[in-house]
Design a protein around this motif. Structure first.
Motif, PDB file in Angstrom:
ATOM      1  N   ASP A   1       0.986  -1.536  -0.198  1.00 29.82           N
ATOM      2  CA  ASP A   1      -0.375   0.005   0.049  1.00 29.82           C
ATOM      3  C   ASP A   1       1.177   1.612  -0.169  1.00 29.82           C
ATOM      4  N   GLY A   2       2.111   1.407   0.932  1.00 29.31           N
ATOM      5  CA  GLY A   2       2.854   2.312   0.362  1.00 29.31           C
ATOM      6  C   GLY A   2       4.003   2.574  -0.149  1.00 29.31           C
ATOM      7  N   ARG A   3       4.652   1.162  -0.934  1.00 24.22           N
ATOM      8  CA  ARG A   3       5.624   1.069  -1.620  1.00 24.22           C
ATOM      9  C   ARG A   3       5.648   2.176  -2.340  1.00 24.22           C
ATOM     10  N   GLY A   4       7.486   2.658  -2.235  1.00 25.96           N
ATOM     11  CA  GLY A   4       7.624   3.517  -3.506  1.00 25.96           C
ATOM     12  C   GLY A   4       6.655   4.504  -3.266  1.00 25.96           C
ATOM     13  N   GLN A   5       6.421   5.021  -1.921  1.00 22.37           N
ATOM     14  CA  GLN A   5       6.270   6.140  -1.505  1.00 22.37           C
ATOM     15  C   GLN A   5       6.747   6.382  -0.396  1.00 22.37           C
ATOM     16  N   SER A   6       6.818   8.216  -0.189  1.00 25.54           N
ATOM     17  CA  SER A   6       7.068   8.318   1.489  1.00 25.54           C
ATOM     18  C   SER A   6       5.846   8.494   2.617  1.00 25.54           C
ATOM     19  N   ILE A   7       6.167   7.593   3.566  1.00 27.90           N
ATOM     20  CA  ILE A   7       5.251   7.361   4.251  1.00 27.90           C
ATOM     21  C   ILE A   7       5.085   8.748   4.476  1.00 27.90           C
ATOM     22  N   ASN A   8       3.152   9.657   5.104  1.00 25.97           N
ATOM     23  CA  ASN A   8       2.286  10.401   5.156  1.00 25.97           C
ATOM     24  C   ASN A   8       1.596   9.974   5.909  1.00 25.97           C
ATOM     25  N   GLU A   9       0.583  11.041   6.377  1.00 26.58           N
ATOM     26  CA  GLU A   9      -0.235  11.160   6.260  1.00 26.58           C
ATOM     27  C   GLU A   9      -1.602  10.991   5.519  1.00 26.58           C
ATOM     28  N   ASP A  10      -1.395  11.563   4.278  1.00 23.82           N
ATOM     29  CA  ASP A  10      -2.459  10.827   3.365  1.00 23.82           C
ATOM     30  C   ASP A  10      -2.958   9.367   3.160  1.00 23.82           C
ATOM     31  N   LEU A  11      -1.061   9.371   2.970  1.00 32.62           N
ATOM     32  CA  LEU A  11      -1.442   7.626   2.584  1.00 32.62           C
ATOM     33  C   LEU A  11      -1.885   7.025   3.544  1.00 32.62           C
ATOM     34  N   ILE A  12      -1.154   7.134   4.491  1.00 31.61           N
ATOM     35  CA  ILE A  12      -2.180   6.731   5.924  1.00 31.61           C
ATOM     36  C   ILE A  12      -3.300   6.623   6.101  1.00 31.61           C
ATOM     37  N   GLU A  13      -4.073   7.593   5.501  1.00 33.01           N
ATOM     38  CA  GLU A  13      -5.991   7.622   5.672  1.00 33.01           C
ATOM     39  C   GLU A  13      -6.441   7.172   4.801  1.00 33.01           C
ATOM     40  N   SER A  14      -5.843   7.107   3.347  1.00 34.07           N
ATOM     41  CA  SER A  14      -6.314   6.466   2.094  1.00 34.07           C
ATOM     42  C   SER A  14      -6.498   5.109   2.444  1.00 34.07           C
ATOM     43  N   TYR A  15      -5.223   4.111   3.179  1.00 37.08           N
ATOM     44  CA  TYR A  15      -4.891   2.480   3.282  1.00 37.08           C
ATOM     45  C   TYR A  15      -6.159   2.381   4.545  1.00 37.08           C
ATOM     46  N   LYS A  16      -6.681   3.275   5.362  1.00 30.47           N
ATOM     47  CA  LYS A  16      -8.055   3.009   6.593  1.00 30.47           C
ATOM     48  C   LYS A  16      -8.703   2.880   5.596  1.00 30.47           C
ATOM     49  N   LYS A  17      -8.698   3.786   4.645  1.00 29.70           N
ATOM     50  CA  LYS A  17      -9.912   4.204   3.897  1.00 29.70           C
ATOM     51  C   LYS A  17     -10.471   3.146   3.856  1.00 29.70           C
ATOM     52  N   SER A  18      -9.609   2.845   2.503  1.00 28.06           N
ATOM     53  CA  SER A  18      -9.780   2.147   1.886  1.00 28.06           C
ATOM     54  C   SER A  18      -9.958  -0.130   2.602  1.00 28.06           C
ATOM     55  N   MET A  19      -8.567   0.449   4.009  1.00 20.22           N
ATOM     56  CA  MET A  19      -9.073  -1.063   4.886  1.00 20.22           C
ATOM     57  C   MET A  19     -10.599  -1.282   4.923  1.00 20.22           C
ATOM     58  N   GLU A  20     -11.425   0.294   5.608  1.00 20.91           N
ATOM     59  CA  GLU A  20     -12.658   0.029   6.102  1.00 20.91           C
ATOM     60  C   GLU A  20     -13.613   0.107   4.770  1.00 20.91           C
ATOM     61  N   THR A  21     -13.605   0.212   3.688  1.00 25.52           N
ATOM     62  CA  THR A  21     -14.431  -0.147   2.295  1.00 25.52           C
ATOM     63  C   THR A  21     -14.165  -2.033   1.970  1.00 25.52           C
ATOM     64  N   LEU A  22     -13.176  -2.290   1.985  1.00 27.20           N
ATOM     65  CA  LEU A  22     -12.966  -3.629   1.712  1.00 27.20           C
ATOM     66  C   LEU A  22     -13.981  -4.714   3.265  1.00 27.20           C
ATOM     67  N   VAL A  23     -13.562  -3.894   3.800  1.00 26.13           N
ATOM     68  CA  VAL A  23     -14.062  -4.681   5.351  1.00 26.13           C
ATOM     69  C   VAL A  23     -15.966  -4.628   5.300  1.00 26.13           C
ATOM     70  N   ARG A  24     -15.961  -3.626   4.689  1.00 28.27           N
ATOM     71  CA  ARG A  24     -17.962  -3.139   4.668  1.00 28.27           C
ATOM     72  C   ARG A  24     -18.325  -4.044   3.997  1.00 28.27           C
ATOM     73  N   ARG A  25     -17.754  -4.276   2.452  1.00 24.74           N
ATOM     74  CA  ARG A  25     -17.910  -5.212   1.534  1.00 24.74           C
ATOM     75  C   ARG A  25     -18.047  -6.499   2.029  1.00 24.74           C
ATOM     76  N   ILE A  26     -17.288  -6.987   3.036  1.00 26.97           N
ATOM     77  CA  ILE A  26     -17.207  -8.399   2.872  1.00 26.97           C
ATOM     78  C   ILE A  26     -17.965  -8.340   4.366  1.00 26.97           C
ATOM     79  N   GLN A  27     -18.140  -7.838   5.258  1.00 27.74           N
ATOM     80  CA  GLN A  27     -19.009  -7.962   5.741  1.00 27.74           C
ATOM     81  C   GLN A  27     -20.637  -7.827   4.956  1.00 27.74           C
ATOM     82  N   ALA A  28     -20.912  -7.426   4.219  1.00 27.61           N
ATOM     83  CA  ALA A  28     -22.059  -7.196   3.863  1.00 27.61           C
ATOM     84  C   ALA A  28     -22.742  -8.808   3.142  1.00 27.61           C
TER      85      ALA A  28
END
Length: 190
Positions: free
Chosen positions: A129-156
């Motif tokens: 998820d962060g490969r090749g990019q410097s770790i920053n708050e935007d990247l972390i938030e994007s990862y969290k949002k994607s994980m939340e979306t993924l988990v909700r899709r599985i839970q559905a």
């Protein structure tokens, strides 16, 4: 539907199975929060009642990146669970994809869920998820949002009883030239 977050990747393997204790066990962790800090400053591990996580007849799918695909941890978990529960008619499915990220999994997870019809899903992303990019708050938030979306899709999914989110693995120095282990591993602590 509860979502468990297990920080050490293979912590589940260490859960106890067998006869129930005389005193009732604490309920499974029901939130995405971590244990409270212990007196010495280290976080306590959440207690998980093994019998609440793995049930007879479960269809267990592992969803993740190449660490999942190459069965680095899935084989260990499946072997331990089958050794503890040999008569439970458990089925394991590997849904790992090389180069996958949490965001890319949102695009292909429905096909995997249609194929496997899981009752229990383990989800582990973060390596790419962060490969090749410097770790920053935007990247972390994007990862969290994607994980939340993924988990909700599985839970559905009607068949899914529980989703367990595993932490991304730490990496040793020298394993991947394009990853800076100090930066990557430090980000995992957050």
């Amino acid at each position: 539907m509860p979502v468990l977050v297990l920080m050490p990747l293979l912590w589940l393997v260490g859960c106890e199975a067998g006869p129930k204790p005389v005193e009732p066990a604490p309920p499974a962790v029901q939130t995405q929060t971590q244990g409270q800090p212990a007196v010495d400053g280290e976080a306590e591990q959440p207690r998980v009642d093994f019998d609440q996580v793995i049930q007879p007849g479960d269809r267990i799918v592992f969803i993740g990146d190449e660490m999942t695909q190459q069965m680095f941890y899935t084989r260990a978990v499946a072997t331990a669970v089958l050794a503890m529960r040999p008569n439970d008619n458990l089925r394991f499915y590997n849904g790992g994809r090389n180069g996958a990220t949490a965001a890319s999994a949102v695009e292909w997870v429905d096909e995997l869920l249609d194929l496997t019809q899981p009752t229990l899903a383990f989800v582990c992303f973060g390596l790419n998820d962060g490969r090749g990019q410097s770790i920053n708050e935007d990247l972390i938030e994007s990862y969290k949002k994607s994980m939340e979306t993924l988990v909700r899709r599985i839970q559905a999914r009607a068949s899914v009883r529980q989703v367990i989110v595993l932490s991304p693995p730490a990496i040793p120095a020298g394993i991947a030239e394009e990853l800076d282990p100090l930066s990557y591993n430090h980000t995992l602590e957050r």
